[in-house]
Design an enzyme around this catalytic site. Structure first.
Site, short mmCIF file in Angstrom:
data_model
loop_
_atom_site.label_atom_id
_atom_site.label_comp_id
_atom_site.label_asym_id
_atom_site.label_seq_id
_atom_site.Cartn_x
_atom_site.Cartn_y
_atom_site.Cartn_z
CG ASP A 1 1.78 -19.41 16.94
OD1 ASP A 1 1.59 -18.80 15.87
OD2 ASP A 1 2.86 -19.38 17.55
CE LYS B 1 13.28 -24.59 11.44
NZ LYS B 1 14.38 -23.61 11.47
CD GLU C 1 10.71 -20.01 19.85
OE1 GLU C 1 11.61 -19.24 20.24
OE2 GLU C 1 10.64 -20.45 18.69
CG HIS D 1 9.42 -21.45 8.94
ND1 HIS D 1 8.27 -20.98 9.55
CD2 HIS D 1 10.31 -21.67 9.94
CE1 HIS D 1 8.47 -20.93 10.85
NE2 HIS D 1 9.68 -21.33 11.12
CG HIS E 1 5.22 -24.57 12.64
ND1 HIS E 1 5.24 -24.31 11.29
CD2 HIS E 1 5.21 -23.35 13.24
CE1 HIS E 1 5.25 -23.01 11.08
NE2 HIS E 1 5.22 -22.41 12.25
NE ARG F 1 -2.02 -1.22 3.65
CZ ARG F 1 -2.45 -1.14 4.90
NH1 ARG F 1 -3.70 -0.77 5.14
NH2 ARG F 1 -1.65 -1.41 5.91
#
Length: 485
Positions: free
Chosen positions: A237, A184, A218, A180, A242, A51
């Site tokens: 999430d 790996k 994490e 993603h 994943h 934008r």
């Protein structure tokens, strides 16, 4: 070891949301690194679309700054950066209006023979409008590819709606749902270890495997993205996408060939074989305040939140290969360390001639995704020296850093995946029915948590999660692996 660079056809990659964080942090640096190794052929272009009203020169300036911040210093080569910037263009575009679409079409028509790929690095609410505009304006050809990022829906109903909207304008073979984790090197090597060697596959079943643990931990909290995270939680999430993909690659049957649909057919079978989750096989948690930092509730700004920042699961796969073998999954924020790994623990020998064997943990294959990507096999050997047959456990180390040497580079996941988009190879991308099947499995437990009205258990920052997570493994006589970088 020298990696092989497979050339691709000249392409135009249009990045919607090109001024955003994902574009600057991952997409553009990954493409720059591909150019360095000669995998971005002459005539290829990267066209930013967003934008923001800016000129091509202004956009190139932001790209230069992104490369300076997110590309390793040893790859900061002035001539290469200039060459990369010369392939950059920009179009200011309104995703839901008419502005900019004609200009984009004109640019793409300058090179009609280039492969066209459209990367939607935008909010999911814009996926359907952009897909529709690409089709309606004739910008998308029958050979074009479209790439979409997670979240791919919030539940089964929204995932079905999104898939239906995309399929109105693109064939399934043109849709690349990117995860993603599948890019790996270690994840791809899991398939190589299993299906290119005769060593493990005969043992890869419930007769020889005692348990499987998948951990994505994490050390950071959700500060800075609390508004988004509080609407999703750890289950949506991480687990539904994943970790589900890691589970599928670990548990799937050998495909008939290394072909996109053959691989994805086998992954889908795993999801459909999962037993329904029981609440008693789940543990939810929220991190407390500690170490001078706020709690999860502080970070999301919602003291009444019942969204989990940690989830632990005991999962069973109802098929011949895995009947009786528990799969333990855990993921969370503010844990001891940042670690992603798959650990396949094998059973003890059926008869031991060494009394000390009972004190050892047994053989285990550990596939480490981050940090320090690599694979180790834990085995028992004799402790060197006199004094009897003393056994010790040692790792057979297959870490890629050792193989590649101190100057070796592992390609980023996005490097591999974006090049696969250009090649038209969907093997490492999720198919629509995979996404829907994963939501179909996850939805009931999400609903059960919501209807229970219970709050997630608090846990201390720097711990391994809520204390009750140990019950998931302990009830089977097993122990969680230590979370250590």
């Amino acid at each position: 070891m020298v990696s092989t660079v497979i050339p691709v056809h000249p392409f135009d990659l249009v990045i919607f949301g090109a001024t955003g964080d994902l574009s600057h942090r991952k997409i553009l640096p990954s493409l720059y690194r591909r150019m360095l190794v000669g995998q971005m052929p002459a005539g290829s272009r990267l066209i930013g679309a967003a934008r923001s009203k800016m000129t091509r020169a202004e956009f190139r300036k932001t790209v230069r700054e992104a490369l300076g911040e997110f590309v390793e210093a040893k790859h900061q080569k002035p001539e290469a950066i200039e060459e990369f910037l010369n392939a950059i263009d920009y179009v200011a575009i309104d995703a839901t209006g008419d502005a900019g679409w004609g200009a984009l079409a004109k640019k793409l028509d300058e090179k009609p023979d280039n492969i066209r790929a459209f990367y939607l690095s935008v909010a999911p609410a814009l996926f359907a409008p952009i897909a529709a505009r690409l089709a309606q304006t004739g910008i998308a050809t029958p050979e074009s590819r479209i790439v979409v990022e997670k979240p791919l829906g919030h539940d089964l109903a929204s995932a079905k709606t999104l898939n239906a909207e995309l399929r109105k304008h693109f064939h399934e073979s043109q849709i690349y749902r990117i995860d993603h984790y599948l890019g790996k090197e270690t994840v791809q090597n899991l398939m190589a270890i299993r299906f290119a060697n005769a060593l493990f596959e005969p043992l890869w079943n419930s007769h020889y495997v005692e348990q499987v643990q998948i951990t994505v931990a994490e050390s950071i909290g959700v500060a800075g993205r609390g508004a988004y995270y509080d609407k999703s939680g750890a289950m949506r999430d991480m687990v539904q996408n994943h970790m589900m993909q890691l589970l599928c690659l670990t548990a799937m049957e050998p495909p008939s060939k290394f072909d996109p649909d053959a691989v994805r057919d086998e992954k889908l079978k795993v999801i459909r074989a999962l037993d329904p989750l029981k609440v008693s096989d789940t543990v939810r948690g929220q991190y407390r305040a500690g170490g001078g930092d706020g709690s999860y509730l502080d970070h999301v700004g919602n003291p009444a939140s019942r969204t989990e920042s940690f989830v632990g699961l005991r999962v069973h796969i109802a098929n011949w290969r895995w009947s009786g073998t528990p799969f333990y999954l855990r993921t969370g924020k503010k844990l001891t360390a940042r670690v992603s790994e798959i650990c396949v623990v094998f059973k003890h020998p059926p008869h031991t001639i060494f009394p000390q064997v009972d004190t050892l943990r047994g053989n285990a294959l550990i596939i480490r995704l981050q940090p320090n990507e690599g694979i180790t096999l834990r085995v028992a050997i004799k402790d060197p020296g006199p004094g009897g047959m003393r056994l010790v456990e040692v790792p057979l180390d297959m870490t890629f850093a050792g193989t590649l040497g101190p100057d070796g580079d592992l390609p980023e996941a996005y490097e591999r995946l974006i090049m696969d988009v250009i090649r038209g190879n969907q093997t490492l991308f999720m198919r629509g029915d995979e996404v829907e099947a994963a939501w179909e499995w996850a939805d009931p437990i999400l609903t059960a948590w919501e209807e229970s009205g219970s709050r997630p258990m608090p846990y201390d920052p720097g711990s391994a999660g809520p204390i009750d997570v140990y019950k998931l493994t302990g009830s089977d006589g097993h122990l969680w692996r230590e979370i250590a970088a």
